[in-house]
Write an enzyme that holds these catalytic residues in place. Structure first.
Site, mmCIF file in Angstrom:
data_model
loop_
_atom_site.group_PDB
_atom_site.id
_atom_site.type_symbol
_atom_site.label_atom_id
_atom_site.label_comp_id
_atom_site.label_asym_id
_atom_site.label_seq_id
_atom_site.Cartn_x
_atom_site.Cartn_y
_atom_site.Cartn_z
ATOM 1 C CE1 TYR A 14 -4.164 -1.788 0.216
ATOM 2 C CE2 TYR A 14 -2.817 -3.315 1.476
ATOM 3 C CZ TYR A 14 -3.968 -3.026 0.775
ATOM 4 O OH TYR A 14 -4.925 -4.003 0.626
ATOM 5 C CE1 TYR A 141 -7.072 -6.836 3.811
ATOM 6 C CE2 TYR A 141 -6.135 -8.708 4.980
ATOM 7 C CZ TYR A 141 -6.109 -7.831 3.929
ATOM 8 O OH TYR A 141 -5.126 -7.928 2.972
ATOM 9 C CG ASP A 242 -9.760 -15.190 7.379
ATOM 10 O OD1 ASP A 242 -8.709 -15.661 7.857
ATOM 11 O OD2 ASP A 242 -9.775 -14.268 6.537
ATOM 12 C CE LYS A 271 -1.641 -11.604 8.213
ATOM 13 N NZ LYS A 271 -2.991 -11.210 7.815
#
Ligand SMILES: *Cc1c(COP(=O)(O)O)cnc(C)c1O
Length: 425
Positions: A14, A141, A242, A271
């Site tokens: 980003y 997210y 998730d 992760k």
């Protein structure tokens, strides 16, 4: 390091090529410390985005990587299998909810989410029902690829930019009752209404259990998750959890769904899966879902990435599972939580602070104004810590091995930032 080249030519997450912000050159890392190329040590408060739970340069993880690279670094997974993948899937099936018996290994969290959504779509297709909608929560997210983005908070992920490309899904209000607060059952009203109205078109509900991460660092009441499970059963809709951010001990339980004593139909992991060493993710599902998918028209599950089941990543993941199996993470996460519970309320008294919250090894300070990234980052580095806030959220998710003095230094760095107006917009 050639930072000028980096600034001119390399995209970071980003970032803009027009107005790139400072990037700090890291040369090596050890334990809870990142070392800049001038030798300065930064205590890591981010675990490299939830991943490095055991800290850096860990001898057991290193050994697993060295051993595996001398055997085979990578081999295709189509028609071939190997011990590291078998061991890892045994670990994952044993440590997750009992009904989850089938594992799909993929390369990143976003892909694990794509895979979970495809599983749900193929499940209903196989049952002869046309269901193309997903129901999720605001402030969520789920990743940056298209399908993952389509179930990520529409404002945070700027759905307006991708109009015409993104499928339209359903967003219910995120729960307001915090993890440690009283449960208000009205939190389920919007979710219930949307499910009641649209359930015949909904393939699955997808959400982050207990902690909504990059969409707002919100920690919600386990009764909400219990309600979601009950409603999904009532309406015959699949539930995808998730746990890419929350999995492997981060919230104080091995998996966040354990706080609510429920089980998902499909589970996404990523992760921390390799202890932060390599990119790897997994999507697990039940025999019922897997066999229904494969009994459909396609006759198989239609996905297979090139680097699926990468042996090197699996070997390191196995080493990480061995460390977790020793169980020390539980006391470590509890100790970090206790320190957050003591220190963060003290920060809440500051006029710049609108809220503080914590759970397990996650601590959040929400501020009245968005941070000035360049300035606050410089402040943190000057204080000898690595913390990367976004918007109005300054948060910590340190490696589990962090000692009380490390946590104190991280909290102190946030405390001193609050007294520097230049750290905020
Ligand atoms: C980070 C994250 C993802 C995406 O994972 P990547 O590895 O960045 O693709 C998906 N879901 C959640 C909850 C995450 O925190």
């Amino acid at each position: 390091m050639d930072l000028a080249f980096d600034r001119r030519h390399i995209w970071h997450p980003y970032t803009s090529t027009l107005t790139p912000l400072t990037c700090y050159p890291i040369e090596r890392a050890e334990g809870v410390c990142l070392y800049l190329d001038d030798g300065r040590a930064l205590i890591d408060g981010m675990s490299s985005w939830w991943a490095a739970i055991h800290g850096y340069n860990h001898p057991h993880l290193n050994q697993a990587a060295h051993q595996q690279i001398d055997q085979v670094a990578h081999v295709m997974f189509g028609g071939i299998t190997h011990q590291p993948a078998i061991d890892l899937c045994k670990h994952l099936i044993a440590m997750t909810a009992e009904p989850l018996q089938h594992v799909f290994l993929a390369d990143s969290g976003s892909v694990a989410v794509e895979v979970s959504l495809k599983m749900a779509l193929q499940y209903w297709h196989a049952k002869g029902e046309s269901r193309s909608q997903f129901l999720t929560l605001r402030d969520g997210y789920h990743g940056d690829t298209f399908a993952a983005m389509s179930v990520t908070d529409p404002d945070n992920s700027m759905h307006s930019l991708y109009k015409g490309f993104l499928p339209q899904h359903l967003f219910a209000d995120s729960p307001k009752s915090g993890f440690w607060q009283e449960w208000d059952e009205r939190d389920l009203d919007d979710f219930t209404a949307k499910l009641t109205l649209h359930h015949q078109d909904i393939a699955a509900v997808i959400l982050e259990p207990i902690v909504q991460g990059a969409g707002g660092m919100r920690m919600y009441h386990p009764a909400f998750l219990q309600g979601v499970r009950r409603l999904c059963d009532e309406f015959g809709v699949l539930l995808i959890l998730d746990e890419i951010a929350t999995g492997f001990g981060r919230t104080g339980k091995l998996f966040a769904y354990e706080h609510a004593h429920i089980e998902p139909d499909i589970l996404c992991l990523g992760k921390a899966l390799t202890g932060g060493y390599m990119t790897l993710s997994a999507t697990l599902t039940t025999s019922h879902v897997a066999n229904t998918v494969c009994g459909g028209e396609a006759g198989c599950f239609m996905h297979g990435p090139t680097f699926m089941g990468n042996p090197l990543a699996c070997a390191v993941a196995n080493a990480s599972m061995e460390i977790l199996a020793k169980g020390e993470w539980q006391d470590q996460a509890q100790a970090i939580e206790a320190q957050f519970a003591k220190r963060l309320p003290q920060l809440a008294e500051h006029p710049y602070v609108t809220d503080v919250r914590w759970l397990g090894a996650i601590g959040v300070v929400e501020t009245a104004h968005p941070v000035n990234m360049e300035n606050i980052q410089a402040h943190f580095v000057e204080q000898g810590v690595w913390i990367r806030p976004f918007g109005k959220l300054i948060y910590l998710m340190p490696p589990f091995i962090s000692q009380p003095e490390h946590i104190e230094k991280l909290v102190k760095a946030i405390e001193t930032a609050l007294n520097k107006p230049e750290c905020f917009q």
